[in-house]
Write an enzyme that holds these catalytic residues in place. Structure first.
Site, short mmCIF file in Angstrom:
data_model
loop_
_atom_site.label_atom_id
_atom_site.label_comp_id
_atom_site.label_asym_id
_atom_site.label_seq_id
_atom_site.Cartn_x
_atom_site.Cartn_y
_atom_site.Cartn_z
N ARG A 83 -11.36 -0.94 -3.75
CA ARG A 83 -10.10 -1.03 -3.03
C ARG A 83 -10.38 -0.87 -1.53
O ARG A 83 -10.80 0.19 -1.09
CB ARG A 83 -9.14 0.07 -3.52
N HIS A 126 -3.08 -0.67 5.77
CA HIS A 126 -3.37 0.76 5.66
C HIS A 126 -3.31 1.36 7.07
O HIS A 126 -4.31 1.79 7.64
CB HIS A 126 -4.75 0.96 5.00
N GLU A 171 0.95 3.86 1.37
CA GLU A 171 1.66 5.06 1.82
C GLU A 171 2.61 4.82 2.99
O GLU A 171 2.41 5.36 4.08
CB GLU A 171 0.65 6.16 2.19
N ASN A 300 -1.21 7.48 -4.97
CA ASN A 300 -2.18 8.32 -4.25
C ASN A 300 -1.76 9.76 -4.44
O ASN A 300 -0.62 10.13 -4.17
CB ASN A 300 -2.20 7.99 -2.76
N TYR A 302 -2.96 13.95 -4.05
CA TYR A 302 -3.90 14.98 -3.59
C TYR A 302 -3.52 16.39 -4.04
O TYR A 302 -4.38 17.18 -4.36
CB TYR A 302 -4.05 14.91 -2.06
N GLU A 381 -5.75 6.50 -5.15
CA GLU A 381 -6.53 7.46 -4.36
C GLU A 381 -6.41 8.83 -4.99
O GLU A 381 -5.31 9.25 -5.36
CB GLU A 381 -6.02 7.60 -2.91
C1 GBH Z 1 -4.36 9.40 2.23
O1 GBH Z 1 -3.32 9.97 2.89
C2 GBH Z 1 -4.72 8.16 2.98
O2 GBH Z 1 -4.27 7.00 2.32
C3 GBH Z 1 -6.19 8.05 3.31
O3 GBH Z 1 -6.37 7.07 4.30
C4 GBH Z 1 -6.69 9.40 3.73
O4 GBH Z 1 -8.00 9.34 4.22
C5 GBH Z 1 -6.61 10.30 2.53
O5 GBH Z 1 -5.31 10.36 2.03
C6 GBH Z 1 -7.08 11.72 2.79
O6 GBH Z 1 -6.24 12.37 3.68
O7 GBH Z 1 1.25 17.79 6.03
O8 GBH Z 1 3.16 16.63 6.87
O9 GBH Z 1 1.12 15.43 6.47
C7 GBH Z 1 -2.82 11.19 2.39
C8 GBH Z 1 -1.85 11.71 3.41
C9 GBH Z 1 -1.61 14.05 3.53
C10 GBH Z 1 0.29 12.65 3.37
C11 GBH Z 1 -0.76 15.24 3.23
C12 GBH Z 1 1.13 13.83 3.11
C13 GBH Z 1 1.40 16.17 3.45
C14 GBH Z 1 2.54 16.22 4.40
N1 GBH Z 1 -1.07 12.86 2.95
N2 GBH Z 1 0.55 15.01 3.71
S1 GBH Z 1 2.00 16.55 6.06
#
Ligand code: GBH
Length: 475
Positions: A83, A126, A171, A300, A302, A381
């Site tokens: 991807r 992206h 996203e 995605n 986390y 992701e």
């Molecule tokens: C992904 O974003 C991306 O698609 C990727 O490019 C990136 O490298 C990867 O994750 C790792 O970060 O604290 O207000 O931001 C994830 C982005 C991060 C969005 C945590 C939401 C929580 C709210 N996410 N975030 S805030």
């Protein structure tokens, strides 16, 4: 804490797609090669104070010049799918006119993948909008959605004969709210009204692109990738906490999923955001376009978060007060909500490791959205940043990352047993890369990148993941 049954290995079906993911600005480098134009991330990263230590994507992993080596590496790891995203300003430097040399790069990359037996999975966007389009208002300008549709057609003309899997957006929440509401991401704007306009226009661009691609080839696998966080009330007895969880689940998760699958923004979210939507932003027919049928929903994931809030009656006041301080908060209309730690181990990003949330989320998405629509789920992701310690050869014994991926894969398997139709998993990321506002300080790769020499060294997690991809078995 390891689940009691964690030791019994689980098997995924042979058709399950094991892959990895990257994004153009995070890995390509070659920022001005062969006629590439600047994107908002070039501008943002070169603006002092925006990115950790002044890091930029100028060179990144130099994937633009090393893609053959990177494809060979994926092949050695036995990965079945890659991807990647396209840099819009590489193929359309001003967002409008086509740069053939830029298209060539992606055409060569796709050929190289196919030759290696790896399925190309293309993400159109992206986060790296051509700066020229930002100069005309960016995603807050409705015209950008139509430029995005033309961009889809340009990509399809160049690559549609070989690429079957098309993801429009990655996203959109991040693009809209981190980019336009709190300024943590490019273009670094801080207007709640612009952020809501951007969110709507991103979705409109998605729908227009899906319609255009579908018209050209009904057999393509079309979809988008949304970021989901499982939000739960810190105290399920507290009205304020329940309201907090409802709010962020609404603005972060349901806002996008409802628009796509139900053709409507959720009423409760619109109420939370009352007064922040510009008049005539949503035009008749927009939501019909946005909810054009798709084939695939990319997830995605986390972490999951516990939330706390004030009493619902005080929420509006608290939100207004937060805005008045000028302290930007991406959660437009719900600025008073805050997260509470579960007390679990955290990654280097400070995100708690809670795989159960991925299982719950996937089952819920299947039940609430994708099953009725006949849409397949892919985890597009999932992965973790840790403070890696490389030995002299560049090898990293990244047990924590390996365990993060292992536990989340087990959660995916549990969701499949619970009925969710999940067809693949893409680890974020293939390579250590430019982690947006954190620059190269955070490493998500299963492959180590030495930024001095550009040497790639598979970490222990990559070796383990290769075995999983080969056998379909997760211990
Ligand atoms: C992904 O974003 C991306 O698609 C990727 O490019 C990136 O490298 C990867 O994750 C790792 O970060 O604290 O207000 O931001 C994830 C982005 C991060 C969005 C945590 C939401 C929580 C709210 N996410 N975030 S805030």
């Amino acid at each position: 804490a390891v689940q009691p049954n964690a030791e019994a290995p689980v098997s995924f079906p042979p058709s399950f797609l094991w892959g990895s993911a990257t994004a153009a600005y995070q890995v390509e480098g070659a920022w001005n090669d062969d006629g590439r134009g600047p994107s908002i991330w070039d501008t943002f990263s070169k603006t002092p104070g925006k990115v950790f230590s002044g890091h930029t994507g100028d060179v990144a992993c130099n994937h633009y010049h090393r893609y053959r080596e990177d494809v060979a590496l994926m092949k050695r790891l036995g990965l079945k799918v890659y991807r990647f995203s396209v840099s819009w300003s590489r193929v359309m430097p001003d967002g409008i006119n086509v740069n053939e040399a830029g298209l060539h790069f992606y055409s060569d990359l796709v050929d190289e993948l196919l030759e290696a037996g790896i399925i190309p999975w293309l993400t159109q966007y992206h986060w790296d909008l051509p700066q020229a389009l930002e100069d005309r208002g960016g995603w807050a300008n409705r015209e950008t959605a139509f430029a995005f549709e033309r961009y889809a057609v340009v990509l399809h003309e160049a690559l549609g004969d070989r690429v079957r899997h098309w993801t429009t957006l990655n996203e959109p929440w991040c693009s809209a709210f981190l980019g336009y509401a709190n300024g943590h991401h490019a273009p670094g704007r801080t207007s709640p009204e612009d952020a809501l306009a951007a969110a709507h226009h991103l979705l409109l661009g998605h729908g227009l692109a899906v319609r255009a691609l579908r018209e050209r080839d009904a057999s393509l696998e079309l979809g988008l990738t949304l970021n989901f966080t499982d939000y739960q009330p810190a105290d399920p007895e507290s009205a304020g906490d329940l309201d907090a969880a409802r709010r962020l689940d609404g603005s972060f998760n349901r806002f996008f999923a409802d628009a796509i699958f139900r053709g409507a923004y959720p009423q409760d979210v619109l109420k939370d955001q009352a007064g922040l939507w510009r008049a005539h932003l949503v035009q008749p027919g927009d939501l019909e376009i946005i909810s054009a049928p798709i084939d695939v929903l990319g997830v995605n994931f986390y972490t999951g978060e516990l939330l706390t809030g004030v009493d619902p009656q005080q929420a509006a006041e608290a939100a207004a007060a937060a805005r008045a301080t000028g302290a930007p908060n991406p959660n437009v209309g719900s600025e008073h909500v805050s997260s509470v730690r579960r007390g679990l181990p955290q990654t280097a990003m400070g995100w708690e490791v809670y795989p159960q949330a991925l299982k719950d989320l996937l089952i819920r998405l299947h039940r609430d959205y994708t099953e009725a629509a006949g849409v397949a789920l892919y985890v597009t992701e999932n992965g973790a940043a840790y403070d890696d310690d490389a030995d002299a050869s560049g090898f990293v014994q990244d047990d924590e990352r390996l365990d993060y991926i292992r536990r989340h894969l087990r959660a995916v398997h549990e969701a499949m047993e619970g009925g969710a139709d999940i067809r693949g998993y893409f680890v974020w990321s293939l390579l250590d890369n430019f982690e947006w506002a954190f620059g190269y300080d955070k490493r998500f790769g299963i492959v180590r990148v030495d930024y001095e020499t550009q040497q790639r060294t598979p970490k222990a997690s990559a070796q383990w993941y290769a075995e999983v991809a080969r056998t379909g078995v997760v211990g």
